[in-house]
Design a protein around this motif. Structure first.
Motif: not given
Ligand code: NAP
Ligand code: F7E
Length: 357
Positions: A6-18, A83-86, A122-131
């Motif tokens: 998994a790749l997490i942007t915002g890992i130092t934030g509240q949600d990213g750390s959990y 999986e990418i969690y933005n 060529s990545l077949r990754t899933k992408f989550y957007q923090a809406s």
């Protein structure tokens, strides 16, 4: 079996750390993007990085920024995530009125930078957007769900509206597995200190400990659907485990005013607060002692406010089997107790050091 990455942007934030904690516990290899800073900004993931076993084998941090696409592309190439969690964002609504262009740069264009990075690879990754529920703004619908019209009321909300639609567009145009989680407010012991719930839990604790006499707030009558961040992080993960990409509301389906949050925070500390006066002259007073502990400062009012939010999470319940676990009263208790204990320990330590001098 190969671990998921998994790749997490915002890992130092509240949600990213959990989320990092949650994914590591599930056996994932986690890559996180951290911003360069002149002071240490990794407090929320310290417990993970100080564990050598985790830091050497399962958690990899990369310097980066959502405004720098060449760097993002390099990280995508290196991490090869499944999986990418933005989650990275300029996430403060009031601050977005002060820095609207930067908020759009990070929140809106940051999202397209990542999506375009995926499209061109060529990545077949899933992408989550923090809406966000801020997309609904002042909606005439209650409760708000995935079919409710959007009416954004801040530069933050407008920037997130772009991100929401570009996720849908890239899903349809390029068949990318990209999903929006439309999350209502969620709070915790790790909530940023300038958001209202944490501001209240810290300052109520300081008043009870005699560290301050009073503090100032803005609009006490705004209503929010407040949940507990760790519950929501599980929902975020479930959104990407679905067979098909889709958009989901996560909420508690209960709404409370800022005023109610404050009242409950004082109750946790064994005090009752009463209100006197109106508008900018309103004061919060402790019933037992008559001491004024809260006043109103117009500085904390927004040019345009979202008055009422209440989420309907039935789609997430039905399709993902997700439900919030923590009640409003439990949330307030967790936050106030945490801040009170933390401040008490540091106050005792300071008194101890002072007595030794
Ligand atoms: P948060 O605590 O404010 O964390 C934001 C994260 O984004 C931090 O790690 C921050 O890094 C990072 N960040 C900021 N600017 C960046 C940039 N230019 N490039 C890369 N990273 C950047 O937010 P949160 O409460 O965890 O929320 C997570 C996400 O969910 C955000 O996108 C937010 O807008 C959205 N959201 C939150 C809620 C909520 O109630 N919490 C509800 C709906 C949606 P630094 O530590 O270096 O500042
Ligand atoms: O404000 C009122 C304020 O800043 C909540 C972000 O995570 O959730 C968050 O946005 C309410 C507003 O959160 C103060 O006017 C009164 O009505 O805690 P907040 P927010 O604006 O709801 C959404 C879902 C997100 O997506 C965002 O990223 O509280 N309020 N007095 C105050 N708010 C603050 N911050 N400070 C006050 O003194």
């Amino acid at each position: 079996m190969k671990s998921k990455v998994a790749l997490i942007t915002g890992i130092t934030g509240q949600d990213g750390s959990y989320l990092a904690e949650f994914l590591i516990n599930k056996g994932y290899i986690v890559h996180g993007i951290v911003r360069s800073s002149s002071s240490f900004n990794r407090e929320r993931i310290d417990h993970l990085t100080s564990n050598k076993e985790i830091f050497h084998n399962t958690l990899f941090l990369h310097y980066g920024d959502l405004i720098d696409s060449s760097n993002l592309n390099r990280i995508l190439e290196k991490a090869e995530p499944d999986e990418i969690y933005n989650l990275g964002a300029q996430s403060h609504v009031q601050v977005s009125f002060e820095i609207p262009e930067y908020s759009a740069e990070v929140n809106a264009l940051g999202t397209i930078r990542l999506l375009d990075g995926i499209r061109n690879s060529s990545l077949r990754t899933k992408f989550y957007q923090a809406s966000t529920s801020e997309l609904f703004g002042n909606s005439s619908t209650s409760a708000q769900n995935e079919d409710t019209n959007f009416n954004p009321r801040s530069p933050y909300a407008v920037s997130k509206l772009y991100a929401y639609w570009i996720v849908k567009n890239y899903r349809e145009a390029y068949n990318i597995f990209a999903s929006n989680g439309i999350l209502f407010n969620h709070e915790s012991e790790r909530r940023g200190e300038t958001f209202v719930t944490r501001k209240v839990s810290i300052n109520v604790s300081k008043i009870i400990l005699g560290i301050i006499n009073k503090f100032s707030l803005g609009n006490l009558d705004a209503k929010r659907d407040w949940g507990y961040a760790p519950d929501f992080v599980e929902g975020i993960w479930k959104i990407l485990q679905s067979d098909t990409p889709d958009d989901f509301v996560l909420a508690t389906n209960e709404t409370h005013t800022v005023r109610e949050f404050i009242e409950e925070a004082f109750i946790v500390m064994g005090e009752e607060i009463i209100w006197e006066g109106k508008g900018l002259d309103e004061k919060g007073i402790l019933k037992k002692t008559g001491k004024e502990v809260i006043d109103i400062d117009k500085r904390y009012f927004r040019p345009t406010e979202v008055d009422f939010l209440l989420g309907d999470y039935s789609k997430a319940k039905q399709k993902l089997g997700w439900e919030p676990k923590t009640t409003f009263n439990e949330l307030v208790r967790k936050m106030v107790t945490y801040d009170y204990n933390k401040l008490k320990i540091s106050t005792n330590r300071n008194v101890h050091i002072f007595n030794k001098l």
